[in-house]
Design a protein around this motif. Structure first.
Motif, PDB file in Angstrom:
ATOM      1  N   LYS A  33       0.837  -1.202   0.000  1.00  0.00           N
ATOM      2  CA  LYS A  33       0.000   0.000   0.000  1.00  0.00           C
ATOM      3  C   LYS A  33       0.871   1.250   0.000  1.00  0.00           C
ATOM      4  O   LYS A  33       2.020   1.208   0.428  1.00  0.00           O
ATOM      5  CB  LYS A  33      -0.896   0.033   1.248  1.00  0.00           C
ATOM      6  N   PHE A  72       3.701   0.895   2.704  1.00  0.00           N
ATOM      7  CA  PHE A  72       3.530  -0.087   3.775  1.00  0.00           C
ATOM      8  C   PHE A  72       3.497  -1.502   3.202  1.00  0.00           C
ATOM      9  O   PHE A  72       3.057  -1.700   2.061  1.00  0.00           O
ATOM     10  CB  PHE A  72       2.215   0.181   4.525  1.00  0.00           C
ATOM     11  N   GLY A  76       1.277  -3.866   7.435  1.00  0.00           N
ATOM     12  CA  GLY A  76       1.136  -2.485   7.903  1.00  0.00           C
ATOM     13  C   GLY A  76       2.418  -1.848   8.385  1.00  0.00           C
ATOM     14  O   GLY A  76       2.394  -0.754   8.954  1.00  0.00           O
ATOM     15  N   VAL A  78       5.995   0.105   7.925  1.00  0.00           N
ATOM     16  CA  VAL A  78       6.531   1.104   7.008  1.00  0.00           C
ATOM     17  C   VAL A  78       7.684   0.502   6.212  1.00  0.00           C
ATOM     18  O   VAL A  78       8.643  -0.027   6.780  1.00  0.00           O
ATOM     19  CB  VAL A  78       7.022   2.350   7.777  1.00  0.00           C
ATOM     20  N   THR A 143       5.177  -0.599  12.621  1.00  0.00           N
ATOM     21  CA  THR A 143       3.785  -0.267  12.318  1.00  0.00           C
ATOM     22  C   THR A 143       3.498   1.146  12.824  1.00  0.00           C
ATOM     23  O   THR A 143       4.248   1.692  13.649  1.00  0.00           O
ATOM     24  CB  THR A 143       2.814  -1.245  13.006  1.00  0.00           C
ATOM     25  N   VAL A 144       2.399   1.707  12.375  1.00  0.00           N
ATOM     26  CA  VAL A 144       2.008   3.045  12.824  1.00  0.00           C
ATOM     27  C   VAL A 144       1.781   3.059  14.330  1.00  0.00           C
ATOM     28  O   VAL A 144       2.172   4.003  15.024  1.00  0.00           O
ATOM     29  CB  VAL A 144       0.744   3.532  12.080  1.00  0.00           C
ATOM     30  N   GLU A 184       0.278   8.678  10.205  1.00  0.00           N
ATOM     31  CA  GLU A 184      -0.956   7.966  10.544  1.00  0.00           C
ATOM     32  C   GLU A 184      -2.037   8.243   9.498  1.00  0.00           C
ATOM     33  O   GLU A 184      -2.753   7.327   9.072  1.00  0.00           O
ATOM     34  CB  GLU A 184      -1.448   8.392  11.929  1.00  0.00           C
ATOM     35  N   TYR A 187      -1.396   6.288   6.366  1.00  0.00           N
ATOM     36  CA  TYR A 187      -1.793   4.884   6.507  1.00  0.00           C
ATOM     37  C   TYR A 187      -3.308   4.727   6.396  1.00  0.00           C
ATOM     38  O   TYR A 187      -3.807   3.818   5.724  1.00  0.00           O
ATOM     39  CB  TYR A 187      -1.304   4.327   7.846  1.00  0.00           C
ATOM     40  N   ALA A 190      -4.278   5.044   2.796  1.00  0.00           N
ATOM     41  CA  ALA A 190      -3.460   4.251   1.869  1.00  0.00           C
ATOM     42  C   ALA A 190      -4.307   3.451   0.878  1.00  0.00           C
ATOM     43  O   ALA A 190      -5.393   2.980   1.207  1.00  0.00           O
ATOM     44  CB  ALA A 190      -2.551   3.313   2.653  1.00  0.00           C
TER      45      ALA A 190
END
Length: 356
Positions: A33, A72, A76, A78, A143-144, A184, A187, A190
């Protein structure tokens, strides 16, 4: 001997598998994504007045737009991230005439590089672009939620969230809450992409539509308005440099002043981009094709997919008027896009040049 030969063969095969996996990871394998986030504020704009020492303060419309482009993986995490900040100022004189050169193109903190001047006041002797590069590196592989869970410390009112983790203590002293919020949002917004190898962020910043205190051609009073148009594009490219997908937006942010030089806009409000405004932007009223800005830009994004930047730049366009010098003149877009596209194409081109 046979056992030794077999062991050697297995070892060689294993190494080749790991080498192959490594080269794929380095080239961008794992991107599932990509998204773009942005946070805009006018809170640092200034009224005409005096400071606590009695020194004159001239009016300034300041628009700070954080932009985050991110890729991502399927879990999820980065894979790639680029962060920038367009801190754009429109300065006025005491008589509310424009002091700023509104014809000059705005530059982001990354583009300013060493000229941004943070290093002079930096306790770690690092410029903004150097610090943000370290933050980007730290984000990769997380991850976020993990990134949002970073331990931070309040340095002062202007720095409420400075990293307090071992990996960043000696390399990042800027407050990171806005950059994490931008990630954030990237994401949350995305979109799925297939075959993406690189992600690039591009932008175009203009203050040309800003206005001084004066009158229009009909003699009607015009109040000062600092207008900052920040075009931004996050684009995914495949191994051949073709656009896999692109996300384009435009933060058309205005800071209004009264005749007394005081800011009349709500400085606490978070301005919205054209995409975020949606139907509220109001283009459809004047649209010959009855399509809003976000609908038109979605059609342009679709058109760009599968093409190289040079092909997109080669799009046939026509000048509609001075405000619309490059309206698409190709069959696929004639009935769906009437906005001028030169800045959006330029932002995608910059994304290709800076893709990683």
């Amino acid at each position: 001997m046979k056992k030794l030969a077999l062991s050697a063969l297995i070892l060689t095969m294993s190494l080749s598998v790991f080498t192959g996996c490594g080269s794929k990871a380095a080239s961008g394998a794992g991107i599932a994504k990509m998204g773009m986030g942005h946070i805009t504020s006018i809170a640092s704009s200034k009224d005409l007045g005096v400071d606590k020492d009695g020194k004159e303060v001239l009016p300034t419309g300041q628009v700070d737009t954080i932009i985050v482009a991110a890729a991502f993986d399927k879990d999820g995490k980065v894979v790639k991230v680029t962060i920038d900040n367009a801190q754009t100022k429109v300065d006025y004189n005491k008589d509310l005439s424009l002091k700023a050169d509104i014809k000059a193109e705005g530059k982001t903190k990354v583009e300013l590089g060493d000229n941004y001047g943070m290093i002079k006041a930096s306790s770690i002797k690092k410029e903004w672009y150097q610090q943000i590069a370290e933050l980007e590196k730290w984000m990769v592989g997380k991850t976020v939620e993990e990134i949002k869970g970073m331990k931070v410390v309040k340095k002062d009112d202007a720095h409420p969230s400075v990293p307090d983790v071992a990996e960043l203590k000696s390399s990042v002293t800027v407050s990171v809450e806005g950059y994490i919020a931008g990630l954030e949002e990237a994401y949350k917004n995305a979109i799925e992409v297939k075959g993406a190898e690189k992600i690039g962020l591009g932008h175009k910043i203009s203050t040309a539509s800003s206005k001084a205190l004066g009158t229009d051609k009909d003699g009607k009073e015009v109040l000062p308005t600092a207008q900052v148009d920040t075009v931004m594009a996050t684009t995914a490219f495949d191994k051949d440099g073709k656009v896999v997908a692109t996300v384009i937006d435009n933060a058309q942010t205005k800071v209004n002043f009264g005749k007394d030089g005081k800011v009349t806009s709500d400085k606490k409000e978070a301005p919205k981009t054209k995409v975020e405004l949606g139907d509220g932007y109001g283009m459809i009223k004047a649209s010959s094709i009855k399509k809003e800005w976000y609908q038109q830009i979605a059609e342009l994004q679709k058109y760009m997919a599968g093409k190289k930047v040079d092909e997109i730049k080669g799009m046939k366009v026509v000048k509609k008027d001075d405000a619309h010098p490059a309206v698409p003149d190709v069959a696929e877009l004639k009935s769906s896009v009437t906005v001028s596209v030169q800045d959006y194409i330029a932002a995608v081109e910059e994304g290709a040049q800076k893709a990683k």
